[in-house]
Scaffold this active site. Structure first.
Site, PDB file in Angstrom:
ATOM      1  N   CYS A 121       0.836  -1.193   0.000  1.00  0.00           N
ATOM      2  CA  CYS A 121       0.000   0.000   0.000  1.00  0.00           C
ATOM      3  C   CYS A 121       0.878   1.254   0.000  1.00  0.00           C
ATOM      4  CB  CYS A 121      -0.936   0.096   1.190  1.00  0.00           C
ATOM      5  SG  CYS A 121      -2.049  -1.289   1.350  1.00  0.00           S
ATOM      6  N   ARG A 154       4.054  -0.299  -4.703  1.00  0.00           N
ATOM      7  CA  ARG A 154       3.797  -0.792  -3.350  1.00  0.00           C
ATOM      8  C   ARG A 154       2.538  -1.645  -3.271  1.00  0.00           C
ATOM      9  NH1 ARG A 154       6.767   1.994   0.350  1.00  0.00           N
ATOM     10  NH2 ARG A 154       5.375   1.278   1.989  1.00  0.00           N
ATOM     11  N   TRP A 171      -2.422  -2.942  -1.568  1.00  0.00           N
ATOM     12  CA  TRP A 171      -2.045  -4.357  -1.634  1.00  0.00           C
ATOM     13  C   TRP A 171      -2.849  -5.025  -0.540  1.00  0.00           C
ATOM     14  CZ3 TRP A 171       0.341  -8.083   1.500  1.00  0.00           C
ATOM     15  CH2 TRP A 171       0.800  -9.224   0.830  1.00  0.00           C
ATOM     16  N   ASN A 227      -1.722   2.441   5.426  1.00  0.00           N
ATOM     17  CA  ASN A 227      -0.799   1.392   5.013  1.00  0.00           C
ATOM     18  C   ASN A 227      -0.353   0.671   6.275  1.00  0.00           C
ATOM     19  OD1 ASN A 227       1.324  -0.169   3.973  1.00  0.00           O
ATOM     20  ND2 ASN A 227       2.776   1.511   4.186  1.00  0.00           N
ATOM     21  N   GLY A 228      -0.567  -0.639   6.331  1.00  0.00           N
ATOM     22  CA  GLY A 228      -0.167  -1.400   7.518  1.00  0.00           C
ATOM     23  C   GLY A 228      -1.251  -2.390   7.889  1.00  0.00           C
ATOM     24  N   GLU A 258      18.321 -17.305  -6.551  1.00  0.00           N
ATOM     25  CA  GLU A 258      17.855 -15.999  -7.020  1.00  0.00           C
ATOM     26  C   GLU A 258      17.236 -16.126  -8.418  1.00  0.00           C
ATOM     27  OE1 GLU A 258      17.062 -13.364  -5.818  1.00  0.00           O
ATOM     28  OE2 GLU A 258      17.130 -11.866  -7.399  1.00  0.00           O
ATOM     29  N   LYS A 262      13.378 -15.177  -9.363  1.00  0.00           N
ATOM     30  CA  LYS A 262      13.040 -14.213 -10.428  1.00  0.00           C
ATOM     31  C   LYS A 262      12.031 -14.818 -11.382  1.00  0.00           C
ATOM     32  CE  LYS A 262      14.064 -11.345  -9.191  1.00  0.00           C
ATOM     33  NZ  LYS A 262      14.816 -10.882  -8.071  1.00  0.00           N
ATOM     34  N   GLU A 291       8.475 -15.266  -9.745  1.00  0.00           N
ATOM     35  CA  GLU A 291       7.674 -14.093  -9.393  1.00  0.00           C
ATOM     36  C   GLU A 291       7.146 -13.330 -10.598  1.00  0.00           C
ATOM     37  OE1 GLU A 291      11.412 -11.232  -7.974  1.00  0.00           O
ATOM     38  OE2 GLU A 291       9.489 -10.993  -7.014  1.00  0.00           O
ATOM     39  N   HIS A 309      18.721 -36.881  -3.570  1.00  0.00           N
ATOM     40  CA  HIS A 309      18.115 -37.318  -2.301  1.00  0.00           C
ATOM     41  C   HIS A 309      16.600 -37.173  -2.318  1.00  0.00           C
ATOM     42  CE1 HIS A 309      21.981 -38.054  -0.472  1.00  0.00           C
ATOM     43  NE2 HIS A 309      22.394 -36.926  -1.032  1.00  0.00           N
ATOM     44  N   LYS A 346       6.197  -4.274  -3.997  1.00  0.00           N
ATOM     45  CA  LYS A 346       7.638  -4.048  -3.924  1.00  0.00           C
ATOM     46  C   LYS A 346       8.142  -4.061  -2.496  1.00  0.00           C
ATOM     47  CE  LYS A 346      11.622  -2.725  -5.651  1.00  0.00           C
ATOM     48  NZ  LYS A 346      12.377  -3.804  -6.318  1.00  0.00           N
TER      49      LYS A 346
HETATM   50  O1  M6R Z   1      13.126  -4.129   0.269  1.00  0.00           O
HETATM   51  P1  M6R Z   1      13.680  -5.454   0.659  1.00  0.00           P
HETATM   52  O2  M6R Z   1      15.016  -5.724   0.060  1.00  0.00           O
HETATM   53  O3  M6R Z   1      13.714  -5.659   2.144  1.00  0.00           O
HETATM   54  O4  M6R Z   1      12.697  -6.526   0.064  1.00  0.00           O
HETATM   55  C1  M6R Z   1      12.876  -7.886   0.312  1.00  0.00           C
HETATM   56  C2  M6R Z   1      12.024  -8.723  -0.600  1.00  0.00           C
HETATM   57  O5  M6R Z   1      10.675  -8.433  -0.412  1.00  0.00           O
HETATM   58  C3  M6R Z   1      12.375  -8.531  -2.072  1.00  0.00           C
HETATM   59  O6  M6R Z   1      13.717  -8.784  -2.315  1.00  0.00           O
HETATM   60  C4  M6R Z   1      11.518  -9.463  -2.945  1.00  0.00           C
HETATM   61  O7  M6R Z   1      11.863 -10.778  -2.718  1.00  0.00           O
HETATM   62  C5  M6R Z   1      11.657  -9.099  -4.435  1.00  0.00           C
HETATM   63  N1  M6R Z   1      10.368  -9.040  -5.036  1.00  0.00           N
HETATM   64  C6  M6R Z   1      12.425 -10.094  -5.204  1.00  0.00           C
HETATM   65  O8  M6R Z   1      12.545  -9.759  -6.539  1.00  0.00           O
END
Ligand code: M6R
Length: 608
Positions: free
Chosen positions: A2, A27, A74, A100-101, A481, A485, A488, A504, A603
């Site tokens: 949010c 956000r 969000w 927001n929260g 990683e 990527k 997501e 395993h 984000k």
């Molecule tokens: O702002 P931050 O680095 O604390 O965020 C952490 C994760 O939410 C962030 O890296 C998330 O996994 C990304 N969407 C990955 O691409």
């Protein structure tokens, strides 16, 4: 999680709010809304869907007025719907709130308010706030907001307007980000600086339980006890255009391409030939460093993956034991922390709720905390003992790219800094690593030149439902990683596995045609990784292999090979990840997904 924005001033609030929300859409983007005071009444327009939908509605029926609040959501409590969209209002529509929260005690508050005769129309936790403000309102909005928020448990950044005081916005934060800005005859609040950057660069970074009152005369800040606070006004020097797409189709691609520069900027005046690593922002002394017996690296998502690389390099170069934890797990496992513990938190946004909670937990137990973050003035940066900024510039795409590579650079710098202070590295080795680091920007550019190979691979494989990423050692960290990527932004199920672990259990999933991306860049693990690749190709897997230039024999073991340059092995993750980012990007584009705003994500995750 949010985004909120508030405005009071000489311009029409609608356009300022919409522009601000467009910079905060990263956000959350389940729904959007604004509430604008026309001098007498509050008019609300809100709807499920992207901000563009709200804009369309507002274009048809503009809301007049110079005072207002806006929200991009969000969803946490209550599905995305018109009714659950913010702003939320009291029954008479004289008080409106954006939030927001998460209000943790909302069920109890709701029951209490219902017993007092209040009626609710949404499923949100937020709706208790306008009713509480209404309950306490006695001609003073600030006072009512203070009394209402004293009843709230949880996290919040809220903006409130009231038609009985039509020239102000009251806002407050607790555990959710909020900044206030002062312009010429106008004032702003927002979840993040880019939302107001086109109007002012003079910003207050608000602390928890600080209340702000915006009026056309400026910003007044009060403590929870109602005392006026004088705070430092900060001048933001960012380039406002840094948050624009700059000709790229998506922010993600722009940010992938910005990596050579971001890597260089992060090293400037810190990594220099023939000089020790200089981390002027770190105040930790040599003695304190010598007394450190253990390091925790704590982060979420991509930042956590950077932490895994960090563990490897710190242990290897500085010989300090390191544990890496997912922030949301850390607090709840009763970790052993004392004043001989160093915590490194990594957070692009510097606002991730779980990371912040872990930071606070560590401080309570006497640990020193170093924060690695990209956002100047973020909560993490303000609460840590030392801060190391990654100079990546604003990262807008939800999928993190340049933040990750600059977090890796920062981990290398820290590891070298620890090592030089603890005498665990020779000058020659440090010099050789630094020289290779300084070459990374140019090498990263070369990696970008391979984009067609990835585009082609994506065009042949985007319809697959599953994919595996394999690697050993540092390659395993990068595999995680790469897998995140892909998941997501393309919604393709994928798993990252340590090459040796597959047999395993998970190897049972490999069958004819399964797509595997195998990373074999680490010299000492190369042969072992080739064996692991053979284990999957024998079972029918189609493999895209990654290795360093010169290992041409890999071509016999896999279907296609992508080469990374020969440099110090510990630095290779910075380069290996780039094609994986491109792969995820092209998969997402091929599938027609929303690259920059993938479903269900936001984000910045400012709720636990
Ligand atoms: O702002 P931050 O680095 O604390 O965020 C952490 C994760 O939410 C962030 O890296 C998330 O996994 C990304 N969407 C990955 O691409």
């Amino acid at each position: 999680m949010c985004g909120i924005v508030g405005y009071v001033g000489k311009n029409q609030a609608q356009s300022v709010l919409i522009e601000g929300l467009s910079k905060l859409e990263y956000r959350g983007y389940d729904s959007a809304g604004v509430a604008i005071l026309d001098g007498e009444r509050i008019n609300v327009m809100k709807c499920k869907g992207r901000l563009a939908k709200l804009e369309e509605k507002l274009n048809k029926e503009p809301l007049e007025g110079r005072v207002g609040i806006g929200h991009t959501r969000w969803a946490t409590h209550g599905e995305p719907s018109d009714m659950n969209s913010h702003p939320h209002s009291n029954y008479e529509g004289t008080i409106s709130v954006v939030h927001n929260g998460i209000i943790e005690n909302y069920v109890h508050l709701r029951e209490w308010l219902v017993s007092k005769g209040y009626r609710f129309v949404s499923d949100t936790d937020t709706e208790v706030i306008p009713h509480l403000v209404d309950y306490y309102y006695d001609g003073d909005l600030l006072d009512a907001v203070m009394k209402a928020t004293a009843k709230l448990e949880g996290s919040y950044a809220i903006g409130v307007i009231c038609s009985k005081e039509p020239d102000k916005v009251v806002a407050v934060r607790k555990d959710s980000p909020l900044i206030a800005g002062v312009g010429d005859g106008e004032a702003f609040v927002a979840s993040d600086v880019p939302a107001i950057l086109n109007h002012t660069r003079d910003v207050y970074y608000l602390d928890d339980k600080e209340f702000v009152v915006l009026s056309k005369d400026g910003v007044e800040i009060y403590s929870a006890e109602g005392e006026k606070i004088e705070k430092k006004l900060n001048h933001v020097t960012w380039d406002a255009n840094a948050a624009e797409k700059d000709g790229f189709e998506h922010f993600m691609m722009k940010e992938i391409y910005e990596q050579p520069k971001a890597i260089r900027d992060t090293m400037i005046s810190r990594v220099m030939p023939n000089e020790p690593i200089k981390l002027d922002d770190i105040k930790i002394t040599k003695e304190q460093l010598e007394s450190i017996q253990k390091i925790y690296i704590v982060a979420c998502g991509t930042a956590y993956h950077a932490g895994i690389v960090g563990k490897y390099v710190i242990e290897r170069l500085a010989r300090i034991p390191v544990e890496v934890d997912i922030a949301s797990e850390f607090r709840y496992r009763n970790p052993i922390i004392d004043n001989k513990t160093l915590m490194i938190v990594i957070s692009q946004s510097g606002e991730t709720a779980d990371t912040l909670a872990a930071l606070r937990e560590a401080k309570v137990h006497g640990a020193r905390v170093i924060a690695i973050t990209n956002v100047v003035g973020s909560t993490v940066s303000r609460e840590a003992d030392d801060v190391l900024y990654t100079w990546a510039g604003p990262e807008i795409a939800v999928a993190s790219t340049k933040a990750y590579t600059t977090q890796l650079i920062t981990m290398y710098m820290l590891a070298l800094f620890f090592a030089q202070n603890r005498n665990t590295i020779t000058k020659e080795e440090a010099e050789s690593i630094k020289n290779d680091m300084l070459e990374l920007p140019e090498r990263a550019k070369k990696m970008l030149e391979q984009k067609e190979v990835l585009q082609k691979f994506a065009s042949k494989t985007y319809m697959y439902k599953d994919m595996f990423f394999l690697g050993r050692g540092l390659d395993y960290a990068v595999a995680m990683e790469g897998s995140l990527k892909l998941k997501e932004i393309s919604y393709i199920h994928s798993e990252a596995y340590a090459g040796g672990e597959l047999k395993h259990g998970t190897i049972a999933l490999i069958e004819d045609g399964t797509i595997v991306v195998a990373l074999a860049t680490q010299t000492d693990l190369y042969e072992k990784m080739i064996s692991n690749i053979r284990e999957v190709t024998t079972r029918g897997a189609k493999v895209l292999g990654f290795t360093v230039e010169g290992n041409t024999d890999m071509e016999k073991a896999v279907d296609s090979v992508l080469y990374v340059p020969k440099i110090n092995n510990i630095l290779l993750p910075v380069l290996t990840v780039i094609p994986l980012q491109l792969l995820a990007y092209y998969m997402s584009v091929q599938k027609g997904c929303d690259v920059d705003k993938p479903r269900n994500l936001a984000k910045s995750v400012t709720v636990e």
